[in-house]
Each structure stands twice: as C-alpha cells, then as structure tokens.
Write an enzyme that holds these catalytic residues in place. Structure first.
Site, PDB file in Angstrom:
ATOM      1  N   LYS A  11     136.667 -41.556  11.614  1.00 14.17           N
ATOM      2  CA  LYS A  11     135.492 -41.413  10.953  1.00 14.17           C
ATOM      3  C   LYS A  11     135.883 -40.804   9.415  1.00 14.17           C
ATOM      4  O   LYS A  11     137.124 -40.457   9.415  1.00 14.17           O
ATOM      5  CB  LYS A  11     134.347 -40.447  11.193  1.00 14.17           C
ATOM      6  CG  LYS A  11     134.038 -41.188  12.861  1.00 14.17           C
ATOM      7  CD  LYS A  11     132.696 -39.960  13.407  1.00 14.17           C
ATOM      8  CE  LYS A  11     132.099 -40.558  14.723  1.00 14.17           C
ATOM      9  NZ  LYS A  11     131.227 -39.928  15.011  1.00 14.17           N
ATOM     10  N   TYR A  51     124.742 -47.405  14.620  1.00 14.37           N
ATOM     11  CA  TYR A  51     123.914 -46.577  15.123  1.00 14.37           C
ATOM     12  C   TYR A  51     122.579 -46.629  15.649  1.00 14.37           C
ATOM     13  O   TYR A  51     121.927 -45.604  15.592  1.00 14.37           O
ATOM     14  CB  TYR A  51     124.452 -44.958  14.491  1.00 14.37           C
ATOM     15  CG  TYR A  51     125.834 -44.665  14.692  1.00 14.37           C
ATOM     16  CD1 TYR A  51     126.186 -43.985  15.735  1.00 14.37           C
ATOM     17  CD2 TYR A  51     126.673 -44.648  13.569  1.00 14.37           C
ATOM     18  CE1 TYR A  51     127.415 -43.614  15.947  1.00 14.37           C
ATOM     19  CE2 TYR A  51     127.854 -43.869  13.650  1.00 14.37           C
ATOM     20  CZ  TYR A  51     128.302 -43.692  14.903  1.00 14.37           C
ATOM     21  OH  TYR A  51     129.612 -43.133  14.977  1.00 14.37           O
ATOM     22  N   PHE A  59     119.069 -36.641  13.590  1.00 17.21           N
ATOM     23  CA  PHE A  59     120.200 -36.642  12.950  1.00 17.21           C
ATOM     24  C   PHE A  59     120.666 -37.967  12.092  1.00 17.21           C
ATOM     25  O   PHE A  59     121.702 -38.222  11.518  1.00 17.21           O
ATOM     26  CB  PHE A  59     121.357 -36.160  13.628  1.00 17.21           C
ATOM     27  CG  PHE A  59     121.731 -36.606  15.055  1.00 17.21           C
ATOM     28  CD1 PHE A  59     122.372 -37.909  14.857  1.00 17.21           C
ATOM     29  CD2 PHE A  59     121.054 -36.398  16.079  1.00 17.21           C
ATOM     30  CE1 PHE A  59     122.752 -38.688  16.200  1.00 17.21           C
ATOM     31  CE2 PHE A  59     121.499 -37.023  17.422  1.00 17.21           C
ATOM     32  CZ  PHE A  59     121.962 -38.268  17.242  1.00 17.21           C
ATOM     33  N   ARG A  87     137.647 -41.551  25.510  1.00 14.67           N
ATOM     34  CA  ARG A  87     136.626 -40.386  25.389  1.00 14.67           C
ATOM     35  C   ARG A  87     137.292 -39.177  25.601  1.00 14.67           C
ATOM     36  O   ARG A  87     137.014 -38.276  25.159  1.00 14.67           O
ATOM     37  CB  ARG A  87     135.429 -40.836  26.397  1.00 14.67           C
ATOM     38  CG  ARG A  87     134.593 -41.843  26.028  1.00 14.67           C
ATOM     39  CD  ARG A  87     133.773 -41.870  24.976  1.00 14.67           C
ATOM     40  NE  ARG A  87     132.977 -40.728  24.794  1.00 14.67           N
ATOM     41  CZ  ARG A  87     131.816 -40.477  24.027  1.00 14.67           C
ATOM     42  NH1 ARG A  87     131.517 -41.478  23.082  1.00 14.67           N
ATOM     43  NH2 ARG A  87     131.264 -39.496  24.034  1.00 14.67           N
ATOM     44  N   THR A  93     131.564 -34.322  21.761  1.00 13.90           N
ATOM     45  CA  THR A  93     130.895 -34.717  20.663  1.00 13.90           C
ATOM     46  C   THR A  93     130.926 -33.592  19.640  1.00 13.90           C
ATOM     47  O   THR A  93     131.239 -33.944  18.502  1.00 13.90           O
ATOM     48  CB  THR A  93     129.361 -35.045  20.862  1.00 13.90           C
ATOM     49  OG1 THR A  93     129.135 -35.849  21.717  1.00 13.90           O
ATOM     50  CG2 THR A  93     128.696 -35.315  19.607  1.00 13.90           C
ATOM     51  N   ARG A 104     139.052 -34.025  18.659  1.00 11.19           N
ATOM     52  CA  ARG A 104     137.930 -33.313  17.918  1.00 11.19           C
ATOM     53  C   ARG A 104     138.434 -31.789  17.672  1.00 11.19           C
ATOM     54  O   ARG A 104     138.045 -30.950  16.931  1.00 11.19           O
ATOM     55  CB  ARG A 104     136.505 -33.650  18.670  1.00 11.19           C
ATOM     56  CG  ARG A 104     136.280 -34.852  18.358  1.00 11.19           C
ATOM     57  CD  ARG A 104     135.005 -35.461  19.302  1.00 11.19           C
ATOM     58  NE  ARG A 104     134.247 -36.678  18.554  1.00 11.19           N
ATOM     59  CZ  ARG A 104     133.368 -37.476  19.151  1.00 11.19           C
ATOM     60  NH1 ARG A 104     132.931 -37.067  20.561  1.00 11.19           N
ATOM     61  NH2 ARG A 104     132.845 -38.448  18.693  1.00 11.19           N
ATOM     62  N   ASN A 117     133.103 -35.297  13.070  1.00 11.33           N
ATOM     63  CA  ASN A 117     133.783 -34.984  14.329  1.00 11.33           C
ATOM     64  C   ASN A 117     134.862 -35.881  14.595  1.00 11.33           C
ATOM     65  O   ASN A 117     135.464 -36.491  15.617  1.00 11.33           O
ATOM     66  CB  ASN A 117     132.835 -34.918  15.867  1.00 11.33           C
ATOM     67  CG  ASN A 117     131.947 -36.281  15.714  1.00 11.33           C
ATOM     68  OD1 ASN A 117     132.137 -37.081  14.917  1.00 11.33           O
ATOM     69  ND2 ASN A 117     131.130 -36.199  16.761  1.00 11.33           N
ATOM     70  N   HIS A 120     134.977 -42.036  16.568  1.00  9.06           N
ATOM     71  CA  HIS A 120     133.889 -42.537  17.506  1.00  9.06           C
ATOM     72  C   HIS A 120     134.650 -43.296  18.707  1.00  9.06           C
ATOM     73  O   HIS A 120     135.961 -43.874  18.522  1.00  9.06           O
ATOM     74  CB  HIS A 120     133.215 -43.619  16.504  1.00  9.06           C
ATOM     75  CG  HIS A 120     132.328 -44.530  17.675  1.00  9.06           C
ATOM     76  ND1 HIS A 120     131.002 -44.274  18.178  1.00  9.06           N
ATOM     77  CD2 HIS A 120     132.801 -45.500  18.138  1.00  9.06           C
ATOM     78  CE1 HIS A 120     130.704 -45.086  19.007  1.00  9.06           C
ATOM     79  NE2 HIS A 120     131.618 -46.069  19.061  1.00  9.06           N
ATOM     80  N   GLU A 131     129.952 -53.438  20.768  1.00  7.98           N
ATOM     81  CA  GLU A 131     130.782 -52.566  19.564  1.00  7.98           C
ATOM     82  C   GLU A 131     131.967 -53.557  19.067  1.00  7.98           C
ATOM     83  O   GLU A 131     132.271 -53.420  18.023  1.00  7.98           O
ATOM     84  CB  GLU A 131     131.110 -51.481  19.884  1.00  7.98           C
ATOM     85  CG  GLU A 131     129.825 -50.569  19.882  1.00  7.98           C
ATOM     86  CD  GLU A 131     130.063 -48.829  20.274  1.00  7.98           C
ATOM     87  OE1 GLU A 131     129.428 -48.184  20.308  1.00  7.98           O
ATOM     88  OE2 GLU A 131     131.180 -48.444  20.326  1.00  7.98           O
TER      89      GLU A 131
HETATM   90  O1  CDP Z   1     130.031 -39.969  19.246  1.00  2.38           O
HETATM   91  P1  CDP Z   1     129.413 -39.378  20.876  1.00  2.38           P
HETATM   92  O2  CDP Z   1     129.080 -40.576  21.467  1.00  2.38           O
HETATM   93  O3  CDP Z   1     130.291 -38.352  21.269  1.00  2.38           O
HETATM   94  O4  CDP Z   1     128.168 -38.836  20.374  1.00  2.38           O
HETATM   95  P2  CDP Z   1     126.550 -39.393  20.179  1.00  2.38           P
HETATM   96  O5  CDP Z   1     125.608 -38.543  20.891  1.00  2.38           O
HETATM   97  O6  CDP Z   1     126.562 -40.846  20.427  1.00  2.38           O
HETATM   98  O7  CDP Z   1     126.330 -39.469  18.693  1.00  2.38           O
HETATM   99  C1  CDP Z   1     126.787 -40.219  17.845  1.00  2.38           C
HETATM  100  C2  CDP Z   1     127.197 -39.358  16.808  1.00  2.38           C
HETATM  101  O8  CDP Z   1     126.007 -38.911  16.124  1.00  2.38           O
HETATM  102  C3  CDP Z   1     128.090 -38.079  16.752  1.00  2.38           C
HETATM  103  O9  CDP Z   1     129.535 -38.412  17.204  1.00  2.38           O
HETATM  104  C4  CDP Z   1     127.883 -37.264  15.766  1.00  2.38           C
HETATM  105  O10 CDP Z   1     128.648 -37.746  14.523  1.00  2.38           O
HETATM  106  C5  CDP Z   1     126.628 -37.271  15.385  1.00  2.38           C
HETATM  107  N1  CDP Z   1     125.360 -36.532  15.839  1.00  2.38           N
HETATM  108  C6  CDP Z   1     124.883 -35.417  15.054  1.00  2.38           C
HETATM  109  O11 CDP Z   1     125.263 -35.552  13.891  1.00  2.38           O
HETATM  110  N2  CDP Z   1     124.120 -34.601  15.711  1.00  2.38           N
HETATM  111  C7  CDP Z   1     123.744 -34.502  16.830  1.00  2.38           C
HETATM  112  N3  CDP Z   1     123.028 -33.433  17.418  1.00  2.38           N
HETATM  113  C8  CDP Z   1     124.345 -35.673  17.611  1.00  2.38           C
HETATM  114  C9  CDP Z   1     124.962 -36.651  17.166  1.00  2.38           C
HETATM  115 MG    MG Z   2     128.060 -42.221  21.426  1.00  3.60          MG
END
Ligand code: CDP
Ligand code: MG
Length: 146
Positions: A11, A51, A59, A87, A93, A104, A117, A120, A131
């Site tokens: 990212k 997304y 968010f 992962r 996350t 991370r 973070n 992805h 994807e």
């Molecule tokens: O990336 P990951 O699959 O771990 O998390 P996700 O739940 O799919 O969320 C996608 C992305 O949204 C995260 O990697 C964060 O960059 C962002 N995010 C955020 O800014 N605030 C949150 N409460 C949850 C996710």
């Molecule tokens: Mg995700």
C-alpha cells in the site's frame, strides 16, 4: 494443500517508506513466488471498485483516500497454501494488533492511522479469483517453471 495464487498489494504507506524489497523478501523467504507484478497509481474509481465490499462501512472514504495517496505495488504470489500463508505473513488488520514479526507489525506505525497497514492480501480462494483478474490479464501471469 494445493498450489494457490493470491493478490497482494504493497500500500502507499509502505511504498513511501521504501520497503518494497524488504516486503518482497518476506514473501520469497516464506517460499512464495512472484508470478506478476506492477506499480500503479490507483484512480479513485479503481480503489472504490476494488474495495466495493466495504462501501457501506464508515471507513470507506478514508480507505479510498489512503489507497490513492500514492502508488501501490501489486503482485500475484504463488505457492503452497499461498492465500492463508500470505495472510499469516501480513498479520492482523490493525498494526497495533499485528503479531510480532509480521509485515504489519514491522513496517507500520502502531500508534498511527490504523488503516495505514502496509499490505493487502486476498482473504479466500473466491476473493483471489476476483482480485487477480481485477489487475492482471491471463497473459501477464508467468509460469515459474525453473
Ligand atoms: O486488509 P484486511 O483484509 O486485513 O482488512 P479488511 O477488513 O478487509 O479492511 C480492508 C482495509 O480497510 C484494511 O486493510 C484497512 O486498510 C482498512 N480499514 C480501516 O481503515 N478501518 C477499519 N475499521 C477496517 C479496515
Ligand atoms: Mg480484506
């Protein structure tokens, strides 16, 4: 276990920190092979579509702003159990929750914006199947035969 492919992105925060190579090393040391890669400045439309699953979340706008704040490095990783393995390498996350030694935990500011973070990774086989073609055509995926 089977050989899988997964979509990975470094990212804008991690690209700005100049740690693309260090993150690639994590993938390679874990036995994952890069079979496609490109740097790209995402448009707002691309980030919003990628997304889309989060479009109702509070968010969402912040995430799109972040993901378009600079270029991302996009790659397809291949290997045994690649989806779950990536992962695991990424960590939880939010950087403050990420396991010691994870990407991370090591490349993010735990006190910073929790959405920034570093990486992805596709979270399931069905997600990877959507994807990967979002960013790469079939001809851009290289067979690693030697
Ligand atoms: O990336 P990951 O699959 O771990 O998390 P996700 O739940 O799919 O969320 C996608 C992305 O949204 C995260 O990697 C964060 O960059 C962002 N995010 C955020 O800014 N605030 C949150 N409460 C949850 C996710
Ligand atoms: Mg995700």
């Amino acid at each position: 276990m089977a050989i899988e492919r997964t979509l990975s992105m470094i990212k804008p925060d991690a690209v700005a920190k100049n740690v693309i190579g260090e993150i690639y090393s994590r993938f390679e040391k874990a036995g994952l092979r890069i079979v496609a890669a490109k740097m790209q400045q995402l448009s707002v439309e691309q980030a919003a579509k990628f997304y889309e699953v989060h479009s109702e979340r509070p968010f969402y706008q912040e995430l799109i702003d972040f993901m378009t704040s600079g270029p991302v490095m996009i790659q397809v990783l291949e290997g045994e159990n690649a989806i779950a393995l990536n992962r695991e390498l990424m960590g939880a996350t939010f950087p403050k929750d990420a396991e010691a030694g994870s990407i991370r935990a090591d490349f993010c500011d735990a006190d910073g914006d929790q959405g920034e973070n570093a990486v992805h990774g596709s979270d399931a086989a069905e997600t990877a199947a959507d994807e990967i073609p979002f960013f790469f055509s079939a001809e851009e995926l290289c067979a690693r035969l030697r």
